[in-house]
Design an enzyme around this catalytic site. Structure first.
Site, short mmCIF file in Angstrom:
data_model
loop_
_atom_site.label_atom_id
_atom_site.label_comp_id
_atom_site.label_asym_id
_atom_site.label_seq_id
_atom_site.Cartn_x
_atom_site.Cartn_y
_atom_site.Cartn_z
N ASP A 34 63.08 16.47 -1.07
CA ASP A 34 63.45 17.05 -2.22
C ASP A 34 64.62 16.54 -2.50
O ASP A 34 65.40 16.76 -3.63
CB ASP A 34 63.37 18.67 -1.85
CG ASP A 34 62.19 19.39 -2.14
OD1 ASP A 34 61.23 18.85 -2.69
OD2 ASP A 34 62.09 20.43 -1.76
N ASP A 67 51.63 21.33 -2.57
CA ASP A 67 52.77 21.44 -1.76
C ASP A 67 52.46 22.35 -0.65
O ASP A 67 51.69 22.89 -0.49
CB ASP A 67 53.90 22.27 -2.71
CG ASP A 67 55.34 22.12 -2.34
OD1 ASP A 67 55.56 21.62 -1.61
OD2 ASP A 67 56.07 22.32 -3.25
C1 DGJ Z 1 59.12 21.87 -3.13
C2 DGJ Z 1 58.85 20.63 -3.60
O1 DGJ Z 1 58.96 19.66 -2.73
C3 DGJ Z 1 59.22 20.35 -4.99
O2 DGJ Z 1 59.16 19.17 -5.43
C4 DGJ Z 1 58.99 21.55 -5.96
O3 DGJ Z 1 57.51 21.29 -6.13
C5 DGJ Z 1 59.11 22.81 -5.20
N1 DGJ Z 1 58.68 22.83 -3.81
C6 DGJ Z 1 58.53 23.89 -6.16
O4 DGJ Z 1 58.52 25.27 -5.71
#
Ligand code: DGJ
Length: 740
Positions: free
Chosen positions: A547, A477
């Site tokens: 997300d 990430d």
């Molecule tokens: C952002 C990501 O896109 C999410 O899927 C998740 O992993 C969060 N960060 C975790 O902090």
């Protein structure tokens, strides 16, 4: 595939499907772009493509009464010598001026292609592609530029990048360097690109090209949620099936621009490369700078052809061949189910329940390390939290594997929280000037990945886990953009290198990890889709798309992503309702019907579901696995929908032998007493008959008249009043199988 007329210095790249032609202008020795389009016959000379006009009031080249570089369609334009359009290169000389004059010197041809040092590069064997290198020499220094053109045999694709080498003494500065520039003779195009923001990435945008400059790009340190390093130019009448297009995509994950400039004479200049803003590179004696690579395609059969070309190219020539066509595990990710709040036992129970439902991989997302109970702590301290995981990661992994469940873990390697031992030991490893403001994003700071020791430290921390815990997958990430770019390791005149060095460091860490763990599946992510680009795809065969897990929002996002990214790399999960991003309630069936056109998974708390839902999940994973090969390898067609405005979306995947297909149909809002809803299918064999839900249809009629998307009520008119209304957000998946 590469023909050179040495008398006229004319270069013709052709694979029988497309042609790309340029020559050396005899008067100025600059490269003149002549043609990019459908394949044309080779000839000795393409002189009839050269145009000159006397245009008063423009500046002329030394010794000429007609030649202004402003009037020449070019391949590698320079700044400030009679051409006022934006250049391919700008060099700053020791004298302080920025006047270059790069002249053609020589060329070289070889079969296959070479990797660009430190950067993700598309690949191809000696049989699959040929490379032309054209060398240009600067008249005012010992700087040499090499332009690389690779043409592929099996696809209408040409890739370009360039290298700048200081063969002399002293320091020069590259103020800007594009990976590719080319001047098209017309300007009647639409400009298509993917536009967005967090949670609504990759919405398709299409506008008429206007005189002046239209630009997309990022100066955020990542390719960004806002724009994708891709754009297309197409004829105004172009649709999915018909019309001319040019497609451009940059294999790069950092700051970029994609730019189109229509000049006063209706010539369209295309530029793509590293964003010149926040960029300045010192080129010392004997040093070389290599640009990232641009992929260019042309076709006449509409936008879906462009998408299919990019899909095939990425599958065959960019994604790691070990993964390109390999089935990916159906996963359950812990994020939306637990966020930061979980205990070892609940994770084990969840993973075991998931296994019963046909899920193969359990991914422990954020929150497992340091003192990470919220987003303001512990990044850079990659050791497990013993309160949450009293027996440690190895134990968790062992239990899962004993139950035939794969295990994956979340990392955010490029970031640092200030409450970590790493920060206390190396406060200077942050990006930012310690004497000035250093902004945070999500309470976190960015490690200076341009420094080798930083990359090495994070590699060591990750390696400690990877070498002791059995992991099949990591989610990588990156949750904030770079601000205040400044490195404490670089001298004052090199601060313009921070952004590019950063992304080189990111690539270096990917390389190091994959070299040691070649079978590890890495899913790249950046707060959703902020780094969904071909650069990442080179290392990470699937990318978390957004997300936003709402099924309806995902229609526009995945529709946009499909413009160039293969379905097999579009990370897509079924989450809970009401949805956590928009509060919408959609059925479990629709959520899965959308997520199945991607790398499929779940992201919810299984123990909040009833028996009926769990049993439906079992059916969904079974169905997905039955059709996974088709989804991974088939040809993708968009049938209906256009980004955010559509009420109806439809797409389909057809197997390469045309014997099976999967069609997804989605309706946002239900309508009373609607008309017949027919879907004209594509890509089938017109002579085959296909079984669709126990009935047989011929391929030609399915494509020419279409498949009835709603139920057929012939002879069942009495059902009208009693039948269940499908309601808003309904969807259907149809499976087609050849019967004869
Ligand atoms: C952002 C990501 O896109 C999410 O899927 C998740 O992993 C969060 N960060 C975790 O902090």
């Amino acid at each position: 595939m590469i023909r050179v007329n040495e008398k006229t210095n004319c270069f013709h790249l052709t694979n029988g499907e497309i042609s790309y032609v340029f020559c050396v202008d005899q008067q100025t020795s600059v490269l003149e772009h002549l043609y990019f389009g459908m394949a044309v016959n080779d000839r000795n000379y393409f002189e009839d493509l050269i145009e000159r006009e006397v245009r008063p009031s423009n500046n002329l080249f030394v010794g000429s009464q007609t030649t202004s570089l402003e009037h020449i369609r070019q391949e590698f334009p320079m700044s400030s010598i009679t051409d006022y359009r934006n250049p391919a290169i700008e060099i700053q000389y020791p004298s302080g001026d920025r006047i270059s004059y790069f002249k053609y010197d020589r060329y070289e041809i070889y079969e296959g292609k070479k990797k660009i040092k430190g950067l993700p590069t598309s690949f191809g064997t000696e049989k699959e592609c040929s490379t032309l290198v054209v060398y240009l020499k600067d008249s005012y220094s010992d700087i040499e530029v090499s332009l690389f053109y690779t043409i592929y045999r099996d696809l209408p694709i040409i890739t370009r990048h360039c290298e700048v080498e200081n063969r002399g003494e002293g320091n020069y500065y590259i103020n800007q360097l594009m990976s590719a520039v080319l001047d098209l003779p017309e300007c009647e195009y639409d400009f298509i690109h993917l536009n967005g923001a967090w949670a609504r990435e990759m919405h398709l945008q299409r506008d008429t090209l206007i005189h002046g400059i239209q630009q997309i790009g990022s100066n955020r340190g990542a390719s960004s949620h806002m724009h994708n390093p891709f754009f297309a130019l197409c004829t105004p009448n172009a649709c999915e099936q018909f019309g001319e297009f040019y497609g451009f995509s940059l294999i790069y994950s950092g700051n970029f621009i994609g730019e189109v400039e229509v000049d006063s004479y209706d010539v369209t200049r295309v530029r793509m490369g590293i964003n010149p803003q926040d960029f300045k590179w010192r080129l010392g004696q004997g040093e070389t700078f290599e640009s990232p690579e641009v992929i260019m395609t042309f076709g006449k059969q509409g936008l879906n052809q462009m998408s299919q070309t990019f899909h095939s190219f990425f599958q065959k020539h960019l994604i790691d061949p070990n993964w390109a066509n390999k089935k990916r595990p159906v996963l359950l990710n812990s994020w939306e189910g637990f966020y930061f709040d979980f205990k070892e036992e609940e994770l084990i129970q969840t993973a075991l329940e998931a296994k019963k439902l046909g899920i193969d991989l359990f991914v422990l997302d954020d929150g497992w390390f340091g003192e990470r109970h919220s987003d303001d702590s512990s990044l850079g301290n990659w050791s497990e939290n013993r309160e949450k995981l009293p027996h440690g990661l190895s134990y968790l992994s062992e239990i899962l594997h004993q139950n035939d469940m794969k295990f994956g873990l979340w990392f955010e390697p490029e970031m640092i929280s200030t409450d970590t031992p790493l920060y206390k030991a190396h406060p200077d490893w942050l990006i930012g000037n310690p004497d000035k403001n250093i902004s945070h994003g999500r309470n976190q700071y960015i490690l200076d990945f341009g420094r080798e020791e930083v990359v090495e430290e994070i590699f060591q921390q990750m390696d400690r886990i990877l070498s002791t815990v059995q992991l099949e997958y990591i989610k990588w990430d990156m949750n904030r953009y770079i601000t205040e770019p400044y490195s404490q390791a670089l001298s004052a005149d090199c601060q313009g290198e921070v952004m590019h060095r950063y992304i080189l460091g990111v690539y270096q860490l990917y390389e190091k990890i994959l070299q040691k763990y070649p079978n590890l599946l890495i899913e790249s992510c950046a707060g959703g889709g902020a780094r969904f680009d071909p650069g990442m795809l080179y290392y990470s065969p699937q990318i978390w798309t957004s997300d936003d897990t709402d099924a309806v929002e995902r229609l526009s996002i995945q529709y946009g992503a499909s413009f160039l990214y293969p379905i097999s790399c579009i990370g897509s999960h079924v989450s809970t309702v009401p949805n956590h991003q928009v509060g919408r309630i959609t059925s479990l069936a629709t959520r899965a019907n959308v997520a199945m056109f991607g790398t499929f998974g779940y992201e919810l708390n299984l123990f909040s579901l009833g028996e009926g839902e769990l049993s439906l999940i079992s059916k969904q994973t079974k169905y997905y696995k039955e059709h996974q090969k088709l989804i991974m390898e088939g040809k993708f067609y968009r049938l209906k929908g256009d980004s955010i405005k559509s009420n109806e979306f439809a797409w389909m995947i057809v197997s390469n032998n045309q014997e099976e297909a999967l069609v997804g149909w989605y309706q946002v809002l239900a309508k009373p007493n609607p008309g017949y809803q027919r879907l004209k299918l594509r890509g089938l064999n017109p002579d085959y008959f296909y079984a669709v839900e126990e009935k047989e249809f011929s391929g030609d009629l399915l494509m020419e008249i279409g498949l009835l998307a709603a139920k057929n009520y012939i002879g069942k008119e009495q059902e009208f009043w009693s039948r269940k209304k499908v309601g808003d957000f309904s969807s259907e998946i149809f499976y087609l199988k050849k019967v004869r």
